[in-house]
Write an enzyme that holds these catalytic residues in place. Sequence first.
Site, PDB file in Angstrom:
ATOM      1  N   CYS A 238       0.888  -1.179   0.000  1.00  0.00           N
ATOM      2  CA  CYS A 238       0.000   0.000   0.000  1.00  0.00           C
ATOM      3  C   CYS A 238       0.914   1.213   0.000  1.00  0.00           C
ATOM      4  CB  CYS A 238      -0.928  -0.011   1.201  1.00  0.00           C
ATOM      5  SG  CYS A 238      -2.064  -1.421   1.242  1.00  0.00           S
ATOM      6  N   ALA A 239       1.468   1.536  -1.150  1.00  0.00           N
ATOM      7  CA  ALA A 239       2.677   2.341  -1.228  1.00  0.00           C
ATOM      8  C   ALA A 239       2.478   3.835  -1.016  1.00  0.00           C
ATOM      9  CB  ALA A 239       3.350   2.116  -2.583  1.00  0.00           C
ATOM     10  N   ALA A 240       1.415   4.412  -1.537  1.00  0.00           N
ATOM     11  CA  ALA A 240       1.259   5.866  -1.477  1.00  0.00           C
ATOM     12  C   ALA A 240       1.151   6.346  -0.023  1.00  0.00           C
ATOM     13  CB  ALA A 240       0.018   6.276  -2.253  1.00  0.00           C
ATOM     14  N   LYS A 244       8.190   4.896   2.157  1.00  0.00           N
ATOM     15  CA  LYS A 244       8.788   3.569   2.351  1.00  0.00           C
ATOM     16  C   LYS A 244       9.295   3.005   1.020  1.00  0.00           C
ATOM     17  CE  LYS A 244       5.690   2.826   6.269  1.00  0.00           C
ATOM     18  NZ  LYS A 244       5.006   4.133   6.095  1.00  0.00           N
ATOM     19  N   ASP A 285      -5.656  -3.372  -6.889  1.00  0.00           N
ATOM     20  CA  ASP A 285      -6.188  -3.824  -5.606  1.00  0.00           C
ATOM     21  C   ASP A 285      -5.224  -4.830  -4.995  1.00  0.00           C
ATOM     22  OD1 ASP A 285      -7.628  -4.867  -3.480  1.00  0.00           O
ATOM     23  OD2 ASP A 285      -9.509  -5.025  -4.595  1.00  0.00           O
ATOM     24  N   ASP A 299       1.884  -1.711   4.740  1.00  0.00           N
ATOM     25  CA  ASP A 299       1.425  -0.616   5.601  1.00  0.00           C
ATOM     26  C   ASP A 299      -0.076  -0.524   5.373  1.00  0.00           C
ATOM     27  OD1 ASP A 299       1.011   1.642   7.084  1.00  0.00           O
ATOM     28  OD2 ASP A 299       2.386   2.926   5.971  1.00  0.00           O
ATOM     29  N   CYS A 352      -0.279   2.811  11.149  1.00  0.00           N
ATOM     30  CA  CYS A 352      -0.057   4.045  11.908  1.00  0.00           C
ATOM     31  C   CYS A 352      -1.255   4.286  12.817  1.00  0.00           C
ATOM     32  CB  CYS A 352       0.192   5.225  10.974  1.00  0.00           C
ATOM     33  SG  CYS A 352      -1.088   5.496   9.736  1.00  0.00           S
TER      34      CYS A 352
END
Length: 419
Positions: A238-240, A244, A285, A299, A352
């Site tokens: 879940c990069a955006a 990271k 997805d 993440d 987070c």
Amino acid sequence: MSHPSPRAAAAHLLDQVLGEHRLLSDLLAAGALGQLAPPDRARAQRLVTQTLRALERSDKILAKHLRKPPPLTVQNILRLGTVELCMGGDAHGIVNECVALTGASKRFAKLKGLVNAVLRKVAAAGPAEWAILRVPHLPKWLRAPLSEAYGPKTVAGFEAAHFAGAPLDLTPRGDAAALAEAVGGTVLPTGSVRLAEAGQVSALPGFETGDWWVQDAAAALPARLLAAQPGETVLDMCAAPGGKTLQLASAGAEVTALDISDARMARLRENLARTGLGAALVIGDALTHEGRYDAILLDAPCSATGTIRRHPDLPHARDGSEIGDLIGLQAAMLDRALGLLKPGGRLVYCTCSLLPDEGECQIEEALARHSGLRVDAEATALPGVDPDWRTEEGGFRLRPDFWAERGGMDGFYMALLRM
């Protein structure tokens, strides 16, 4: 065409957050401050975040001077003015512009006399009242479960960190000490560089040359825990917005950055171009993604309750109703990620969030679902990591009240899993 002032822009953003329950990050990404010059954008954003942090205090002070709450737009102008006045701003300029903002609206012009009278009273007595009011509390929907998990005293520490706000942390590509000297910051124990007062980020030394990127010190630890190696195939699941991904690419890994939102990936594209780093960007997805990887960083989407010190809009834009669905999504993503690992591969799961249901409990339940899955507790022996951050199941629990004397950190949970 005239442009709005920073204070006018801030008042409009408060209307969106408090009236329509929109997240400030979404508003800014959509260009809400696009008409302002960079210094004015920074000031408008600072005014909004200061007001949201101090909303409880400003409303307490204003209640003494109002028989009933005015319309939201006027109330937000009063809130902005009250916070600025009580934090030492110039009374004449603040009162005059707040009156002018009210008068500029056909709907609310008749209330400019009220705004003038109230803010003059606040200018006279507000600063003394401000100094003795309590640190603003979290809303009940969040304070109750956090108090159950950590105890009221610890939650009070969270609230103190939230009210203080967050300094700016940078992740360096090269030598942290050299970057700290260049930007006037300090090197944190875990290797991030912290600036107490950053000003305009794009004007800092090394921005144009891609020597660093903005990333809270806590958010920089999951990639360090994964410890990607040169040549490894790594999925940032879940990069955006991409901090990271930049860390993983900087380590020399062959990175696939996956996210469902093309709009959110725009910032990652910009940072890859600025830093000269490379990654394969995939819009899709996570639950249907195919591939096999040496290592995965997940993440997962979460309540983001660990980021309130940087995003004080969050408790006002959300009410906790989405958390149950998020917990189910996290479990599904974790299961999917484990299925994408090559034999002997490793996975860092992180959120987070300050809620154990989105962190420690997810790992405990995953261990029960997957035979042979284990937490690599030894991997948590990272430079600068306090042993007290380690949890029973072998992960990290980071909290806003940690490093209080240095300016705190975001709340995070993370664990390294191996099959």
